[in-house]
Design a protein around this motif. Structure first.
Motif, PDB file in Angstrom:
ATOM      1  N   GLU A  63      -6.190   4.252  -6.048  1.00 24.23           N
ATOM      2  CA  GLU A  63      -7.480   4.404  -5.353  1.00 24.23           C
ATOM      3  C   GLU A  63      -8.556   3.558  -6.041  1.00 24.23           C
ATOM      4  O   GLU A  63      -9.612   4.080  -6.439  1.00 24.23           O
ATOM      5  N   PRO A  64      -8.350   2.241  -6.164  1.00 23.35           N
ATOM      6  CA  PRO A  64      -9.247   1.426  -6.997  1.00 23.35           C
ATOM      7  C   PRO A  64     -10.647   1.257  -6.432  1.00 23.35           C
ATOM      8  O   PRO A  64     -11.554   0.869  -7.163  1.00 23.35           O
ATOM      9  N   THR A  65     -10.842   1.517  -5.151  1.00 20.96           N
ATOM     10  CA  THR A  65     -12.164   1.327  -4.563  1.00 20.96           C
ATOM     11  C   THR A  65     -12.769   2.652  -4.102  1.00 20.96           C
ATOM     12  O   THR A  65     -13.750   2.670  -3.358  1.00 20.96           O
ATOM     13  N   GLY A  66     -12.206   3.761  -4.538  1.00 26.02           N
ATOM     14  CA  GLY A  66     -12.640   5.060  -4.058  1.00 26.02           C
ATOM     15  C   GLY A  66     -14.072   5.401  -4.402  1.00 26.02           C
ATOM     16  O   GLY A  66     -14.707   6.208  -3.717  1.00 26.02           O
ATOM     17  N   ASN A  67     -14.622   4.783  -5.469  1.00 26.23           N
ATOM     18  CA  ASN A  67     -15.988   5.093  -5.893  1.00 26.23           C
ATOM     19  C   ASN A  67     -16.985   3.995  -5.525  1.00 26.23           C
ATOM     20  O   ASN A  67     -18.101   3.983  -6.045  1.00 26.23           O
ATOM     21  N   LEU A  68     -16.565   3.073  -4.656  1.00 30.19           N
ATOM     22  CA  LEU A  68     -17.419   1.940  -4.315  1.00 30.19           C
ATOM     23  C   LEU A  68     -17.936   2.054  -2.889  1.00 30.19           C
ATOM     24  O   LEU A  68     -17.283   2.636  -2.016  1.00 30.19           O
ATOM     25  N   MET A 104      -0.662  -0.510  -4.604  1.00 21.98           N
ATOM     26  CA  MET A 104      -1.916   0.225  -4.574  1.00 21.98           C
ATOM     27  C   MET A 104      -1.766   1.525  -3.804  1.00 21.98           C
ATOM     28  O   MET A 104      -1.317   1.530  -2.659  1.00 21.98           O
ATOM     29  N   ALA A 105      -2.139   2.628  -4.447  1.00 20.42           N
ATOM     30  CA  ALA A 105      -2.211   3.915  -3.765  1.00 20.42           C
ATOM     31  C   ALA A 105      -3.577   4.037  -3.117  1.00 20.42           C
ATOM     32  O   ALA A 105      -4.598   3.768  -3.756  1.00 20.42           O
ATOM     33  N   SER A 151       0.136   9.112  -7.417  1.00 20.84           N
ATOM     34  CA  SER A 151      -0.285   8.861  -8.799  1.00 20.84           C
ATOM     35  C   SER A 151       0.890   9.006  -9.758  1.00 20.84           C
ATOM     36  O   SER A 151       1.020   8.243 -10.726  1.00 20.84           O
ATOM     37  N   THR A 152       1.757   9.982  -9.509  1.00 22.69           N
ATOM     38  CA  THR A 152       2.943  10.164 -10.354  1.00 22.69           C
ATOM     39  C   THR A 152       3.799   8.915 -10.349  1.00 22.69           C
ATOM     40  O   THR A 152       4.253   8.436 -11.400  1.00 22.69           O
ATOM     41  N   LEU A 153       4.032   8.346  -9.157  1.00 23.06           N
ATOM     42  CA  LEU A 153       4.861   7.142  -9.060  1.00 23.06           C
ATOM     43  C   LEU A 153       4.230   5.991  -9.840  1.00 23.06           C
ATOM     44  O   LEU A 153       4.929   5.282 -10.588  1.00 23.06           O
ATOM     45  N   LEU A 154       2.928   5.800  -9.700  1.00 26.04           N
ATOM     46  CA  LEU A 154       2.265   4.711 -10.415  1.00 26.04           C
ATOM     47  C   LEU A 154       2.318   4.924 -11.921  1.00 26.04           C
ATOM     48  O   LEU A 154       2.541   3.976 -12.682  1.00 26.04           O
ATOM     49  N   ALA A 164       0.848  -1.185   0.000  1.00 26.59           N
ATOM     50  CA  ALA A 164       0.000   0.000   0.000  1.00 26.59           C
ATOM     51  C   ALA A 164       0.880   1.231   0.000  1.00 26.59           C
ATOM     52  O   ALA A 164       1.814   1.346   0.795  1.00 26.59           O
ATOM     53  N   LEU A 165       0.586   2.142  -0.899  1.00 24.00           N
ATOM     54  CA  LEU A 165       1.308   3.403  -1.017  1.00 24.00           C
ATOM     55  C   LEU A 165       0.397   4.505  -0.491  1.00 24.00           C
ATOM     56  O   LEU A 165      -0.663   4.769  -1.051  1.00 24.00           O
ATOM     57  N   THR A 166       0.785   5.120   0.614  1.00 22.08           N
ATOM     58  CA  THR A 166      -0.031   6.153   1.232  1.00 22.08           C
ATOM     59  C   THR A 166       0.696   7.486   1.180  1.00 22.08           C
ATOM     60  O   THR A 166       1.851   7.566   0.773  1.00 22.08           O
ATOM     61  N   GLY A 167       0.023   8.522   1.624  1.00 24.70           N
ATOM     62  CA  GLY A 167       0.593   9.866   1.610  1.00 24.70           C
ATOM     63  C   GLY A 167      -0.489  10.884   1.350  1.00 24.70           C
ATOM     64  O   GLY A 167      -1.580  10.560   0.860  1.00 24.70           O
ATOM     65  N   GLU A 168      -0.203  12.124   1.682  1.00 25.81           N
ATOM     66  CA  GLU A 168      -1.175  13.188   1.491  1.00 25.81           C
ATOM     67  C   GLU A 168      -1.450  13.430   0.007  1.00 25.81           C
ATOM     68  O   GLU A 168      -0.640  13.054  -0.853  1.00 25.81           O
ATOM     69  N   SER A 169      -2.567  14.057  -0.297  1.00 18.09           N
ATOM     70  CA  SER A 169      -2.844  14.452  -1.674  1.00 18.09           C
ATOM     71  C   SER A 169      -1.721  15.352  -2.178  1.00 18.09           C
ATOM     72  O   SER A 169      -1.275  16.257  -1.469  1.00 18.09           O
TER      73      SER A 169
END
Length: 228
Positions: free
Chosen positions: A168-173, A198-199, A49-52, A39-44
């Motif tokens: 953020e694959p589940t952000g809209n679920l 996964m971010a 997203s750049t790394l991915l 899991a890749l975390t961090g502030e907005s």
């Protein structure tokens, strides 16, 4: 000893602004092997997203090493990066990026067909597990946002990639759908030896992955704040 599925070394990248270059990644090192999940975390704005996008070959890094399944990604041109991505990588974007002119079933199979690895049985299983079997003949615009996101996840998994990159694959679920999609992605890593990066902003989802790292100040840190 086999090569890691994903290896980043001294990865640096930034963006031009009217005030000068804005550094985003400042020497990121990362190694991910088959079957590993991170899991890749961090502030907005931290650069997740750049790394991915760099790891997927969708953008070109300023400097550093990007290797996917032992093959150099950073040194390839657009066509070469696209070929490597088709061969080894599945990507789930924050936005669905479904092809509007293709029905849902064809969208799910799209990447696998490009890679020459379409498996109708696996595609049907994915559709069933994602709750999309009754919707395969619909157009993307006829789906809800959550249904479109599930179709995007199915598309990324259909070719059985060696590396799955998920932004953020589940952000809209809803919570139940998010859990089902997460379980499917984790199952793929277990059964197919796929690596997952996964971010996410969700601490609960991050806790389900084997490793966790935070992007802070352009570097990867572990949960204690030390360099990952």
């Amino acid at each position: 000893m086999t090569d890691p599925v994903l290896r980043l070394e001294a990865l640096r990248h930034g963006y031009p602004t009217p005030q000068g270059r804005l550094p985003v990644l400042d020497g990121v090192d990362l190694s991910l092997s088959g079957g590993e999940t991170m899991a890749l975390t961090g502030e907005s704005g931290a650069g997740k997203s750049t790394l991915l996008h760099l790891a997927a070959g969708l953008d070109t890094a300023e400097s550093g090493v990007i290797e996917v399944c032992g093959a150099d990604m950073a040194g390839r041109d657009d066509a070469g990066r696209a070929a490597l991505r088709r061969a080894h990588i599945g990507v789930v974007f924050q936005q669905f990026n479904l092809v509007p002119s293709l029905r849902v079933g064809d969208n799910i199979a799209f990447q696998a067909r490009l890679a020459g690895r379409e498996d109708p049985g696996w595609t049907a299983e994915l559709a069933d597990r994602l709750g999309l079997s009754p919707l395969l003949s619909r157009w993307p615009e006829e789906l809800s946002g959550g249904q479109q996101q599930r179709a995007a996840v199915g598309r990324a998994l259909a070719a059985r990639p060696a590396l799955l990159l998920a932004d953020e694959p589940t952000g809209n679920l809803d919570e139940a759908s998010a859990d089902a999609v997460m379980e499917l992605m984790l199952e793929l890593t277990r059964t197919a030896g796929c690596a997952l990066l996964m971010a996410t902003h969700s601490a609960a989802l991050a806790a389900r992955l084997g490793r966790r790292a935070q992007l802070r100040g352009g570097r990867l840190c572990d949960e204690t704040g030390a360099a990952a």
